[in-house]
Structure formats: C-alpha cells, structure tokens
Design an enzyme around this catalytic site. Structure first.
Site, PDB file in Angstrom:
ATOM      1  N   ASP A 182      -3.050  -0.825   5.998  1.00 18.48           N
ATOM      2  CA  ASP A 182      -3.208  -0.231   7.327  1.00 18.48           C
ATOM      3  C   ASP A 182      -4.224  -0.977   8.177  1.00 18.48           C
ATOM      4  O   ASP A 182      -4.556  -0.564   9.272  1.00 18.48           O
ATOM      5  CB  ASP A 182      -3.547   1.261   7.233  1.00 18.48           C
ATOM      6  CG  ASP A 182      -4.925   1.501   6.636  1.00 18.48           C
ATOM      7  OD1 ASP A 182      -5.633   0.508   6.385  1.00 18.48           O
ATOM      8  OD2 ASP A 182      -5.278   2.667   6.424  1.00 18.48           O
TER       9      ASP A 182
ATOM     10  N   THR B 186      -2.475   0.993  -5.090  1.00 16.51           N
ATOM     11  CA  THR B 186      -2.893   2.239  -4.443  1.00 16.51           C
ATOM     12  C   THR B 186      -4.192   2.792  -5.028  1.00 16.51           C
ATOM     13  O   THR B 186      -4.524   2.523  -6.183  1.00 16.51           O
ATOM     14  CB  THR B 186      -1.764   3.300  -4.550  1.00 16.51           C
ATOM     15  OG1 THR B 186      -2.192   4.501  -3.942  1.00 16.51           O
ATOM     16  CG2 THR B 186      -1.383   3.579  -5.992  1.00 16.51           C
ATOM     17  N   GLY B 187      -4.883   3.535  -4.238  1.00 16.12           N
ATOM     18  CA  GLY B 187      -6.087   4.228  -4.702  1.00 16.12           C
ATOM     19  C   GLY B 187      -5.721   5.546  -5.351  1.00 16.12           C
ATOM     20  O   GLY B 187      -6.565   6.250  -5.913  1.00 16.12           O
TER      21      GLY B 187
ATOM     22  N   LYS C 221      -9.282  -3.961  -4.030  1.00 20.03           N
ATOM     23  CA  LYS C 221      -7.937  -4.478  -3.708  1.00 20.03           C
ATOM     24  C   LYS C 221      -7.976  -5.993  -3.565  1.00 20.03           C
ATOM     25  O   LYS C 221      -7.057  -6.699  -3.969  1.00 20.03           O
ATOM     26  CB  LYS C 221      -7.420  -3.836  -2.423  1.00 20.03           C
ATOM     27  CG  LYS C 221      -7.036  -2.378  -2.609  1.00 20.03           C
ATOM     28  CD  LYS C 221      -6.367  -1.805  -1.389  1.00 20.03           C
ATOM     29  CE  LYS C 221      -5.935  -0.365  -1.650  1.00 20.03           C
ATOM     30  NZ  LYS C 221      -5.308   0.277  -0.523  1.00 20.03           N
TER      31      LYS C 221
ATOM     32  N   ASP D  99      -8.112  -1.779   4.523  1.00 21.03           N
ATOM     33  CA  ASP D  99      -7.541  -2.855   3.709  1.00 21.03           C
ATOM     34  C   ASP D  99      -7.889  -4.236   4.257  1.00 21.03           C
ATOM     35  O   ASP D  99      -7.356  -5.236   3.794  1.00 21.03           O
ATOM     36  CB  ASP D  99      -6.012  -2.713   3.641  1.00 21.03           C
ATOM     37  CG  ASP D  99      -5.599  -1.456   2.900  1.00 21.03           C
ATOM     38  OD1 ASP D  99      -6.350  -1.052   2.002  1.00 21.03           O
ATOM     39  OD2 ASP D  99      -4.562  -0.873   3.238  1.00 21.03           O
TER      40      ASP D  99
ATOM     41  N   ASP E 107       0.905  -1.143   0.000  1.00 22.28           N
ATOM     42  CA  ASP E 107       0.000   0.000   0.000  1.00 22.28           C
ATOM     43  C   ASP E 107       0.952   1.203   0.000  1.00 22.28           C
ATOM     44  O   ASP E 107       1.955   1.178   0.702  1.00 22.28           O
ATOM     45  CB  ASP E 107      -0.834  -0.068   1.283  1.00 22.28           C
ATOM     46  CG  ASP E 107      -1.797   1.071   1.389  1.00 22.28           C
ATOM     47  OD1 ASP E 107      -2.373   1.438   0.366  1.00 22.28           O
ATOM     48  OD2 ASP E 107      -1.985   1.602   2.501  1.00 22.28           O
ATOM     49  N   LYS E 108       0.683   2.224  -0.772  1.00 23.76           N
ATOM     50  CA  LYS E 108       1.661   3.325  -0.890  1.00 23.76           C
ATOM     51  C   LYS E 108       1.705   4.221   0.354  1.00 23.76           C
ATOM     52  O   LYS E 108       2.733   4.387   0.990  1.00 23.76           O
ATOM     53  CB  LYS E 108       1.353   4.185  -2.131  1.00 23.76           C
ATOM     54  CG  LYS E 108       2.304   5.373  -2.283  1.00 23.76           C
ATOM     55  CD  LYS E 108       1.936   6.209  -3.493  1.00 23.76           C
ATOM     56  CE  LYS E 108       0.671   7.015  -3.311  1.00 23.76           C
ATOM     57  NZ  LYS E 108       0.860   8.227  -2.488  1.00 23.76           N
ATOM     58  N   THR E 109       0.537   4.788   0.678  1.00 22.73           N
ATOM     59  CA  THR E 109       0.517   5.845   1.688  1.00 22.73           C
ATOM     60  C   THR E 109       0.930   5.338   3.061  1.00 22.73           C
ATOM     61  O   THR E 109       0.312   4.434   3.603  1.00 22.73           O
ATOM     62  CB  THR E 109      -0.889   6.466   1.767  1.00 22.73           C
ATOM     63  OG1 THR E 109      -1.274   6.799   0.444  1.00 22.73           O
ATOM     64  CG2 THR E 109      -0.917   7.677   2.644  1.00 22.73           C
TER      65      THR E 109
END
Length: 680
Positions: free
Chosen positions: A570, A523-524, A551, A574, A375-377
């Site tokens: 997170d 990622t969103g 996802k 997710d 997940d990016k963030t």
C-alpha cells in the site's frame, strides 16, 4: 496482522528522473506545447503543398526528364528559370531541415536533420554550379522530389506522434473548465483553476466532478473509468472521496474541495505521464546510441560511396547522386522514433487503465519478473474487515462496552481493521469516547488512555512477546484476524474480523502461473489466515506474521536466490520493501500518488491489474524491439542498394526512391507503435 497506523511518507524526489527531452517532435507535451505541435504539423503541410505545386514545372524543365519522355523544350534562359524555381524549393521547402542541421551542429549532436541538411545542400550547390558553367547534369528535379517526400514524411510522422499522445490530451480534457461554487447567498459559476481548499461546489447529474474532495451532502453513482480503468460506476455517499474528472450519474451532491486544481489527482497523473514520456529508459538510450552511430555510418558511407564511384571513372554527377541517396536512406529517423513513439503511447494508455508509470525502467523491466510478492489485505482480499465476533473475557464487561473502548483507539487509524471496528460501532450507533496519550506500537497495535483506563488493542504477536497467555476457549477460524483488548494490564477480550478474498484474485494468480511467474503471499497476519488464503488461491507459498520492517529482509532473501521480484503493497507502511524490490508496485493509492516510493502505482487494488501491468510491460517491450529490429534491418538492406552494390545488375535507387523508402520505414514504425493495446 499489519496493524499499522498510517502516516503519509514525504513526496518522493522526482528530480532523480532523467527529464531530458526526447528526439525532436516525439514528445508533444501539454498545453502550449500541444498547440505548438499542431502549428508545426500545419507548417509542414503548407510547405509540402507549395513544393508539390513547383515539382511539375521543375520536372518538365529538367533536361534528364525531357530526354526520358523524348522532347526538347529548352529555350533561352530555361536553365535560369529552373534554377529560380528550385531555389524557392530549397530555401522554402528545405528550411526546417536547414535550421535543424544548424541546430544539431550547434548542439554537437549530429542526427537526422544534419544528414538531410547536408544531402540537400550538396545536391543544390552542385546543381547551381552546373547552371553557372560546370559541365554535367543538374540535380534539381531530384532535389525537389527529395524535399517534397521528406516534408510529406515528416508531416505524416508528426501526425502519428500527435496520435500517440492523444490519450494524454484526453486525460487533460477530462478536467471540466467550470465549477458551480456554493456561496452563502447563491451558486456562482467559476473557473475550475480558481478553486481552493475548503471551497464547496455543487455537482449536477451528468456533469464531471470539477475538483478532488469529500462529499458534504447528497449521494450518487460515479463513473471513474477514465481515471482508474474500473468500468462499474461506484456508489459515493456523504464522507466519501471523489476524484476530479469522474462523471456523475443521476444524483446531485455537494463537495468540499480538498486542494487546488494543480494538486488534483488528475493533474498529478498528467504530470506523471508527461514526466514518464520524457524520461529515458535503457531501451531508449540504446536506440539513441544506435541512431548516433547510424548518423556517423551514413556520413562515412556517403563519402566512401562518392569517392569509390568518382575514382573508378564514373561522372561526378553519378557519384554525387549515389552519395546523396546513401545519406538520405541512412537517416536514423525510424530508429530515433522506434522507442519514443511506443513510450508516448504506452504511458498514456497505462494512465487511462489505472496504471501510473513513475519509473520507465521499472515498467520495461516488468517483463523480467519471476516472482510477485503480494500484500494480502486489500490486494488479494477486499480489504474491508467486518467484525465477525466480539468476545468479552470479563463478566462485568459487556461486548458493546469492549467494542466502545476499542473503537476509541481505532478512530485515529486508517488501517482496514480499524475501519471494520468503526463500521460496527457506527452500525450499533455507539458513541466513541475521547482518548489521551495515544501511541502506536509499530506493527503490533495501539495504546491510549480512555476515561482514565489504560487500554491496548494489539495483535496475537504482542501477547506472545509479552508472555500473556491466550485465553481458554479461544476460537477463530482460518480466515479470521483477531485483535485483543487489554484494559489496565488485564486481558479483557478479543474482537475477530474477517476479510473476503476478492473474486478476481484466483484468475490473476492463475494467469501468473501460465506466465511461469511465482506468487508469494507476504503478510503480517497470522499463519492460519495466510495459509488459508494462499491455499484457496493456489499460490506458490506464503510468509506470515511479518512486521513492516521485516518485509524488506524477506524481499532481499528472495533476490539473493536469484529471483527478479515485484512487490505490491500500500505504499505507506510497505515503503522500504517497495523500494528494495526490483519493481515496487503501490496499490490502491488513489490520490496519494506523489507520496509513494514505488516505481509504478496502481489506482485500484485489483490483483488483475498487476497481471495486466506485467503483460502490458511485455507487450510494450516487444513493440520497442520490433521497431528497433525493423528500423535497423531496413538500413542494413537499403544502404548497400543506395551505394550501388547492384549497379552492374541494373538496380540503382534514386535519391527520391531513397526518400520514399525512408518515409515508409518511419510510417511502419509509427503504425506499429499505434497498435499497442492494454489487455484486461
């Protein structure tokens, strides 16, 4: 863009875990159990020294030893004295094994105690029969040395096990026993376990924080390394969360307690570690099965050995000695401990390094991972969005007014984008208005009524879906994430935020490459941002503009291609994807451990920890296999020797030598487990 307004998912059902107790003594639990364990160690030590003191007179009274050293010290009643001393050794020294034998018979689960109990009872009964008239040579000195070595072996082994769980006890000791409670008139010292929600405590310089909570006043730097593995002290100011057990630097501060001690982060970690140490993985079950088979093989081999030697004309004493040696040497002790010792060590070590294992199978399977989905963030990036530009598309609407209206909607969210907007509002000292009719649009943004106006703060995906044209002159570079503000159905402007890539991310992705593990960004966020981050870090691929519920589908698609997928997220929005992945790793979850669907929780959001986890999973599995190979291999070699395969070549193992070999094999397993380390 993952514009998701967080709601806490309910605590996962831990009852699914198999909490069956492990091999005897291999799971020193908390509190009382730890105390009982140290009493057992002291008891074995005392029994060993009593047996040791009786060993010399018993050996000197034995006809075989006298013949060996060329003397004849027989006197009237010497055999009865030998019998009396050996009886003390059998009942006092052998008591733990005899009671263990009876316990295993009752449980219909024959194991190590069954074998030792059987072997010493056969040796003792036969020797007593000799004293009272049966022709032959007694076994008393062999019986004594056998019990002495067994007691020593158990004592050493139990100390090793206590060492393996020392890390867990260190975690328990992190919690200070007293706290300074702030009352209306003065400060009282109270016991930590009496603290409850909303109490206020004072933390002085150099002290440990007594409870999870939020800083009410004051600021300081805290060392959280024993809880998170993060070595740098972390600055904490008013409004920041603090974790019980972290060590305060030079400032003093007051904390509003969030919950009672039993619900604290540290208590949950200790419970998790303890549960994980008790839960059995597939490797553990394999070892248990092997140990059970070894017990059956030992008994059958022992009886077969006895029959072979006795029926081929050897004296009864020789045949009995061979049987006892086979049974002792074949004890599945090292095999029974091979996995539990590594489990105890690895789970506690992980917790100290910010890796919380909730599911043993997930942890052991981490060696099979072929793809890690990030997940990016907040994982590959810092997760702190800072407002980089505010553009108003309405000349009557100033930038700060646009920000003020947008911030009203964001004040209820914990999402990094919301945090970034609120931080900017705080920096500009703008007062945030109240909202009515607040509503989250899943994965797309939020809407509410502010000061009579209907306001939406949404992602570019929302504009696309609702066929709203993106304004002319719209510019955002590849690293920026944009939210659009719609006021009364009219596009009023946009706010661009950017999030820095973590300095550790590139090294983590590089290590995965070396391990031949693919890394994919999921990622969103928009494709441009995703492509930029993916390219900068040298990742294998990226999947962008994915809503939380999609996802799960992306993870499934990867699994259908035969990938063994680890997903990091997170743990809140997710959750479905984490549950679908072969291994779900929840990151940056801090105190919300119980609310995750992941099998593994990483306290920090550092991608380096994800790589560390995979490497540690591999190292742990290696140790288990080494121990299993050693424990099995030793039996394959020692059993034929004990049975007397090389008797004609003059090589025969005595029961005492068998006991020494068995003890050595157990200690090797214990030492190998103790050498397990986390590589950072």
């Amino acid at each position: 863009m993952e514009h998701q307004h967080h709601t806490k998912s309910p605590a996962t059902d831990h009852s699914k875990m198999d909490h069956s107790t492990m091999h005897h003594g291999s799971n020193p639990s908390m509190g009382m159990a730890g105390h009982d364990h140290s009493m057992m160690i002291a008891d074995f030590k005392k029994r060993f020294f009593v047996v040791l003191a009786l060993t010399l007179p018993i050996m000197l009274l034995s006809a075989m030893i006298q013949r060996f050293i060329g003397v004849d010290w027989q006197f009237a009643g010497s055999s009865y004295l030998l019998f009396a001393l050996s009886t003390v050794v059998f009942f006092y020294g052998g008591w733990p094994f005899l009671t263990g034998w009876i316990g295993e018979i009752k449980a219909k689960n024959p194991g190590m105690m069954f074998l030792i109990g059987f072997a010493i009872t056969v040796a003792y009964s036969y020797s007593v029969a000799i004293v009272f008239g049966l022709k032959g040579m007694d076994f008393f000195w062999e019986l004594t040395t056998l019990i002495g070595i067994m007691l020593l072996g158990h004592w050493i082994e139990m100390k090793s096990i206590a060492g393996a769980s020392k890390e867990l006890e260190l975690l328990v000791q992190l919690m200070p026993s007293d706290a300074h409670m702030v009352m209306a008139d003065m400060i009282h010292d109270v016991k930590t376990d009496t603290l409850k929600e909303n109490d206020i405590i004072l933390v002085k310089p150099g002290e440990k924080v007594a409870a999870d909570g939020i800083i009410l006043e004051g600021e300081s730097y805290l060392n959280e390394s024993m809880l998170t593995g993060e070595s740098k002290p972390v600055k904490k100011v008013k409004g920041d969360k603090v974790i019980a057990g972290s060590i305060n630097g030079s400032g003093s501060f007051k904390v509003t307690v969030s919950h009672a001690a039993k619900d604290s982060y540290l208590s949950q970690v200790v419970k998790l570690v303890d549960d994980a140490q008790k839960s059995k993985s597939k490797t553990q079950l394999l070892a248990d099965t092997a140990a059970r088979w070894l017990t059956i093989i030992a008994l059958c081999s022992g009886i077969a050995t006895f029959l072979y030697w006795y029926l081929t004309g050897q004296p009864l004493a020789f045949a009995m000695e061979r049987m006892v040696t086979v049974i002792v040497i074949c004890c599945p002790h090292a095999l029974g401990l091979a996995v539990p010792l590594v489990v105890a060590k690895s789970t506690a070590l992980s917790a100290k390094n910010g890796l919380l294992i909730k599911n043993r199978n997930a942890f052991e399977n981490s060696r099979k991972i072929t793809t890690v989905v990030f997940d990016k963030t907040g994982t590959l990036t810092v997760g702190k969005f800072e407002v980089s530009k505010i553009i108003s598309l309405d000349q009557a609407l100033k930038e700060n007014e646009l920000l003020r209206l947008a911030s009203a909607l964001e004040q209820k969210s914990e999402h990094p984008i919301a945090t970034g907007i609120l931080q900017k509002v705080k920096d500009l000292a703008i007062k945030i208005p109240a909202t009515e009719n607040f509503n989250a649009i899943t994965g797309k943004g939020v809407e509410a009524t502010v000061e009579g106006k209907k306001i939406l703060v949404v992602s570019p995906g929302y504009l696309k879906e609702n066929k709203i044209a993106i304004p002319e002159g719209f510019t955002a570079d590849d690293t920026e994430t944009v939210v659009f503000v719609i006021i009364d159905k009219k596009l009023a402007g946009y706010i661009a935020l950017s999030d820095k890539i973590r300095p550790e991310s590139a090294a983590a992705i590089n290590t995965l490459k070396q391990e031949k593990i693919k890394s994919i960004l999921l990622t969103g966020d928009n494709s441009k941002v995703a492509a930029s981050v993916s390219k900068t870090l040298g990742m294998d691929s990226f999947i962008a503009e994915v809503l939380p519920d999609q996802k799960l589908k992306e993870i499934k698609a990867l699994q259908q291609k035969g990938e063994f997928v680890a997903m990091t997220g997170d743990g809140v929005n997710d959750a479905p994807a984490l549950a679908q992945a072969d291994i779900g790793i929840a990151v940056g979850s801090g105190s919300d451990i119980a609310a995750e669907t992941a099998g593994i929780v990483l306290v920090n959001s550092d991608p380096k920890d994800i790589v560390g986890l995979i490497l540690f999973g591999k190292a742990t599995y290696r140790k288990m296999i080494q121990n299993l190979v050693w424990a099995t291999g030793y039996n394959v070699v020692a059993l034929p020797l004990a049975a007397g395969v090389l008797y004609n070549q003059g090589i025969v193992l005595s029961p005492a030598a068998g006991a020494v070999l068995m003890t050595v094999s157990t200690v090797v397993v214990a030492i190998n487990a103790a050498l397990l380390k986390v590589k950072n």
